[in-house]
Design a protein around this motif. Sequence first.
Motif, PDB file in Angstrom:
ATOM      1  N   VAL A 120       0.855  -1.183   0.000  1.00  0.00           N
ATOM      2  CA  VAL A 120       0.000   0.000   0.000  1.00  0.00           C
ATOM      3  C   VAL A 120       0.894   1.236   0.000  1.00  0.00           C
ATOM      4  CG1 VAL A 120      -1.710   1.300   1.321  1.00  0.00           C
ATOM      5  CG2 VAL A 120      -1.843  -1.197   1.240  1.00  0.00           C
ATOM      6  N   ILE A 121       0.560   2.173  -0.895  1.00  0.00           N
ATOM      7  CA  ILE A 121       1.228   3.466  -0.899  1.00  0.00           C
ATOM      8  C   ILE A 121       0.156   4.521  -0.638  1.00  0.00           C
ATOM      9  CG2 ILE A 121       3.118   2.764  -2.408  1.00  0.00           C
ATOM     10  CD1 ILE A 121       1.646   4.147  -4.726  1.00  0.00           C
ATOM     11  N   THR A 122       0.561   5.667  -0.194  1.00  0.00           N
ATOM     12  CA  THR A 122      -0.412   6.722   0.066  1.00  0.00           C
ATOM     13  C   THR A 122      -0.965   7.262  -1.240  1.00  0.00           C
ATOM     14  OG1 THR A 122       1.245   8.470   0.049  1.00  0.00           O
ATOM     15  CG2 THR A 122       0.799   7.416   2.178  1.00  0.00           C
ATOM     16  N   ARG A 123      -2.152   7.795  -1.157  1.00  0.00           N
ATOM     17  CA  ARG A 123      -2.767   8.432  -2.321  1.00  0.00           C
ATOM     18  C   ARG A 123      -1.863   9.553  -2.835  1.00  0.00           C
ATOM     19  NH1 ARG A 123      -7.683   8.904  -4.654  1.00  0.00           N
ATOM     20  NH2 ARG A 123      -8.108  10.866  -5.716  1.00  0.00           N
ATOM     21  N   GLU A 124      -1.314  10.338  -1.913  1.00  0.00           N
ATOM     22  CA  GLU A 124      -0.449  11.455  -2.310  1.00  0.00           C
ATOM     23  C   GLU A 124       0.759  10.974  -3.103  1.00  0.00           C
ATOM     24  OE1 GLU A 124       1.870  15.377  -0.620  1.00  0.00           O
ATOM     25  OE2 GLU A 124       1.192  13.890   0.820  1.00  0.00           O
ATOM     26  N   THR A 125       1.332   9.827  -2.725  1.00  0.00           N
ATOM     27  CA  THR A 125       2.481   9.280  -3.451  1.00  0.00           C
ATOM     28  C   THR A 125       2.128   9.036  -4.910  1.00  0.00           C
ATOM     29  OG1 THR A 125       3.333   8.242  -1.447  1.00  0.00           O
ATOM     30  CG2 THR A 125       4.149   7.385  -3.538  1.00  0.00           C
ATOM     31  N   LEU A 126       0.998   8.406  -5.153  1.00  0.00           N
ATOM     32  CA  LEU A 126       0.604   8.103  -6.532  1.00  0.00           C
ATOM     33  C   LEU A 126       0.187   9.363  -7.281  1.00  0.00           C
ATOM     34  CD1 LEU A 126       0.282   5.914  -8.628  1.00  0.00           C
ATOM     35  CD2 LEU A 126      -2.045   5.570  -7.818  1.00  0.00           C
ATOM     36  N   VAL A 127      -0.556  10.246  -6.633  1.00  0.00           N
ATOM     37  CA  VAL A 127      -0.994  11.480  -7.294  1.00  0.00           C
ATOM     38  C   VAL A 127       0.210  12.333  -7.686  1.00  0.00           C
ATOM     39  CG1 VAL A 127      -2.223  13.663  -6.909  1.00  0.00           C
ATOM     40  CG2 VAL A 127      -3.287  11.493  -6.263  1.00  0.00           C
TER      41      VAL A 127
END
Length: 79
Positions: free
Chosen positions: A63-70
Amino acid sequence: MSQIVRRLGVAPRYRGSATGATCPDIFELADGNFAVIGTDATDSLDAQLPADAARADDERIVVITRETLVRAKADIPDA
C-alpha cells in the motif's frame, strides 16, 4: 535484476516524511518495469482480492499513500 533509472513524483521528504519512518516511493526501472516501496498489507488484503486477481507466492500486496501516486502521476508514461 534491473537498475533504478528514476523516481516518479517527489522524494518522500516533500510529502511529509522527515524521519524516514514512512517512505512510500515509486521508481522506474531500466527494463521499463516499476518498483514500489510501500507498507506490506498482504496478510490483511489477500483474502479480499477479486476472484479474477491472483498473487504468486513471491509477490506481496503493498500500500502506498494516495499522495504518493498522485504526485507521481505526471511522471508516469502513457505508453
